[in-house]
Scaffold this motif. Structure first.
Motif, PDB file in Angstrom:
ATOM      1  N   LYS A  93       0.837  -1.211   0.000  1.00 18.57           N
ATOM      2  CA  LYS A  93       0.000   0.000   0.000  1.00 18.57           C
ATOM      3  C   LYS A  93       0.864   1.250   0.000  1.00 18.57           C
ATOM      4  O   LYS A  93       0.527   2.242  -0.646  1.00 18.57           O
ATOM      5  CB  LYS A  93      -0.921   0.013   1.216  1.00 18.57           C
ATOM      6  CG  LYS A  93      -2.096  -0.925   1.054  1.00 18.57           C
ATOM      7  CD  LYS A  93      -2.983  -0.915   2.271  1.00 18.57           C
ATOM      8  CE  LYS A  93      -4.011  -2.030   2.179  1.00 18.57           C
ATOM      9  NZ  LYS A  93      -4.646  -2.301   3.466  1.00 18.57           N
ATOM     10  N   ALA A 120      -9.740  -4.190  -6.123  1.00 22.57           N
ATOM     11  CA  ALA A 120      -8.707  -3.183  -6.326  1.00 22.57           C
ATOM     12  C   ALA A 120      -9.276  -1.901  -6.906  1.00 22.57           C
ATOM     13  O   ALA A 120      -9.134  -1.621  -8.067  1.00 22.57           O
ATOM     14  CB  ALA A 120      -7.629  -3.734  -7.234  1.00 22.57           C
TER      15      ALA A 120
ATOM     16  N   LYS B 113      -7.983   1.255  -1.731  1.00 26.83           N
ATOM     17  CA  LYS B 113      -7.376   0.227  -2.562  1.00 26.83           C
ATOM     18  C   LYS B 113      -6.489   0.750  -3.676  1.00 26.83           C
ATOM     19  O   LYS B 113      -5.770  -0.015  -4.304  1.00 26.83           O
ATOM     20  CB  LYS B 113      -8.477  -0.619  -3.210  1.00 26.83           C
ATOM     21  CG  LYS B 113      -9.380  -1.277  -2.215  1.00 26.83           C
ATOM     22  CD  LYS B 113      -8.755  -2.497  -1.625  1.00 26.83           C
ATOM     23  CE  LYS B 113      -9.493  -2.929  -0.404  1.00 26.83           C
ATOM     24  NZ  LYS B 113      -9.717  -4.330  -0.299  1.00 26.83           N
TER      25      LYS B 113
END
Ligand SMILES: Nc1ncnc2c1ncn2[C@@H]1O[C@H](COP(=O)(O)OP(=O)(O)OP(=O)(O)O)[C@@H](O)[C@H]1O
Ligand SMILES: [Mg+2]
Lengths: 264, 288
Positions: A93, A120, B113
């Motif tokens: 991340k 995602a 994300k």
């Protein structure tokens, strides 16, 4: 055993690891990421805490990444390994820019596409089609590039039938299929894959791995997080093992795997 | 196999350049605005047409209930037009500010994300606000033409300035409350309250002279320092005053002093919001 052994490409043993001399694409220097184990989420508690003269810590903290230094070179295939909670996803991340570190530095060059855990970067209320456009645009594609690649993306994902369904109704495998398909079509120079392959069915896993191999043959850089040690052994030449936010092993994938699997 | 990557500069991932990122991402911005509208009107038959129906009905109700039945036209000629030119502004402000305050939490799935310049979310709420503002403006203009409207260029320019002040102010406040909302969800409840208070502490329902009659001078100054008061008065000056038969006066020094001050306040709000945003953006993903 598994299909990995029957695949002529993948059953070949990985050549011994030689440190890469290609240019560095990701430079991580003494990176620290601190998480707050937050007890409070309301202004009331925070206010009371302020009134009391900020005595005591409002919340406990711990380092999910604790001084990680790592150079990744162009074209390398790196497996990021470690037990649950060791900081692998956190590191990805930070590399993808979703979060910032608290100390140290990350520098990167090249287009990065990341598949961070399942889902995602899709918006649950939009259809698959709209999400392809949104996700593609986020990953830096122009409208005409997406238009051009749209059919091929849908074909790769094999979910034509559901492309106009809102993605919140997708199964995790369908989610993965579409996310993976978009990501590979953005032609990333650095590809981060976290775990997600685990939710794909076997035929799709095969297809993904073939695609990943293909990307890597075109000189793309690959960072894969996975608990499937047999798979990463065939996919990556370099292994990095994290333990409580620290790198404890970095080198040949076989050494990294045996670090985690001392008996086997 | 070395590619040209060796010649490229290193970047720090996830560090945006704030508003400077916007021009480079117009396509993404458009998708975000589309997404917002689509999610809002999901499963609705009239869809975006609702944004025409609502202000239209609102205007007719005001005209009948307040203008005709309550006879407020006696105090302020064309009261419905007066009221509506303020209402459209506060509707726009409430929507842009409210959505701005909710946008980071609402887009949590994306923020967690994948990286994109997140200020685009805030900018997209302004886009959505403007899209909903347009039909209200149309209703206002129709009402204006019905009652007879003769604006000059200066007055039209004032409307544009008022709009810009309010946009910047809503954007800045939306950013500040949006950032706070990620950490303390109380913040989005505060927004509705604030919009309600701001509606009443600006001359939307009544004329500014009422405040001048009752309030001491310092309070009047405070009242006029509110950028919303300034925008609303600029809108009255543009959309209501040119429909009148008689002379009316905007608050003293509106153009020479209060408008420039409102511009400054709005810009300061944007700068503060932007600073807060940059400071905390890196923690959004883990807090959501
Ligand atoms: N948003 C967050 N807030 C607080 N703590 C977090 C947050 N995200 C991760 N952590 C903590 O950071 C540590 C590392 O988490 P991370 O997800 O990186 O582990 P991982 O190596 O990916 O594990 P796994 O193999 O289970 O996927 C864990 O202890 C986790 O609880
Ligand atoms: Mg993980």
């Amino acid at each position: 055993m598994s299909w990995l052994d029957n695949d002529p490409e993948l059953s070949k043993p990985m050549p011994p690891y030689v440190p890469s001399t290609e240019p560095v694409v990701i430079k991580i220097d003494n990176l620290v990421k601190r998480f707050v184990l937050r007890h409070t989420r309301s202004m009331k508690e925070a206010f009371v805490w302020l009134l009391k003269g900020r005595k005591g810590d409002l919340s406990e903290k711990f380092n999910a990444l604790d001084g990680v230094s790592l150079d990744i070179h162009e074209g390398e295939r790196v497996a990021l390994l470690g037990l649950n909670g060791s900081g692998k996803s956190t590191l990805l991340k930070l590399i993808s820019g979703v979060m910032h570190g608290d100390q140290g530095e990350i520098l990167a060059r090249g287009r990065i596409a990341g598949l961070i855990e399942v889902g995602a970067g899709f918006h649950p209320d939009l259809t698959g089609r709209d999400n392809v456009y949104l996700n593609g645009a986020i990953l830096g594609m122009t409208k005409s590039e997406i238009d051009e690649n749209f059919d091929s993306i849908v074909e790769f994902s094999e979910i034509e039938q559901f492309i106009d369904t809102e993605v919140k109704f997708y199964s995790s495998g369908m989610y993965l299929r579409l996310a993976f398909a978009v990501a590979v079509h953005t032609d990333p120079e650095i590809f981060l894959v976290d775990e997600i392959l685990a939710v794909g069915d076997e035929p799709f896993q095969k297809k993904c791995i073939k695609k990943i191999k293909e990307l890597s043959q075109r000189g793309k850089t690959l960072i894969v997080v996975s608990h499937d040690l047999d798979m990463v052994k065939r996919l990556c030449e370099r292994g990095v093992v994290l333990e409580n936010g620290k790198i404890v092993e970095d080198g040949d994938i076989r050494d990294a795997v045996s670090h985690l699997r001392p008996d086997g | 196999m070395t590619t040209e990557i060796a010649n490229r500069d290193f970047r720090r991932p996830g560090r945006g350049r704030g508003l400077l990122d916007v021009p480079k991402h117009t396509f993404l911005l458009r998708l975000l605005v589309d997404k917002e509208l689509q999610v809002r009107y999901r499963g609705s038959i009239l869809g975006i047409l609702w944004s025409y129906v609502k202000p239209g009905v609102q205007f007719i109700v005001f005209y009948l209930a307040l203008g005709v039945f309550l006879d407020l036209n006696k105090g302020l000629e064309n009261y419905a037009v007066y009221l509506f030119s303020g209402i459209v502004l506060i509707n726009y402000f409430g929507e842009a500010f409210g959505n701005g305050a909710r946008c980071f939490v609402g887009n949590g799935d994306l923020i967690k994300k994948i990286y994109l310049p997140r200020e685009l979310f805030s900018v997209s709420t302004i886009g959505v606000g403007l899209i909903h503002f347009a039909p209200q403006l149309l209703v206002l203009l129709i009402a204006d033409f019905v009652v007879g409207w003769h604006p000059n260029l200066m007055q039209l320019a004032c409307a544009v300035v008022g709009m810009c002040i309010l946009t910047a102010f809503a954007y800045g406040l939306g950013l500040i409350f949006g950032v706070a909302n990620v950490f303390f969800r109380d913040s989005e409840n505060l927004v509705d309250l604030l919009v309600m208070v701001l509606t009443w502490v600006s001359p939307i329902m009544y004329a500014w002279e009422r405040v001048a009659d009752k309030a001491p001078e310092w309070l009047l100054h405070l009242y006029l320092a509110n950028p919303i008061t300034v925008s609303v008065e600029l809108f009255h000056y543009a959309f209501w005053y040119p429909t009148l038969e008689y002379e009316w006066h905007v608050p003293p020094h509106l153009l020479s002093m209060w408008t420039p001050l409102a511009v400054v306040i709005a810009l300061v709000t944007v700068v503060v919001g932007d600073l807060l945003f940059r400071k905390f953006e890196g923690n959004f993903a883990q807090e959501l």
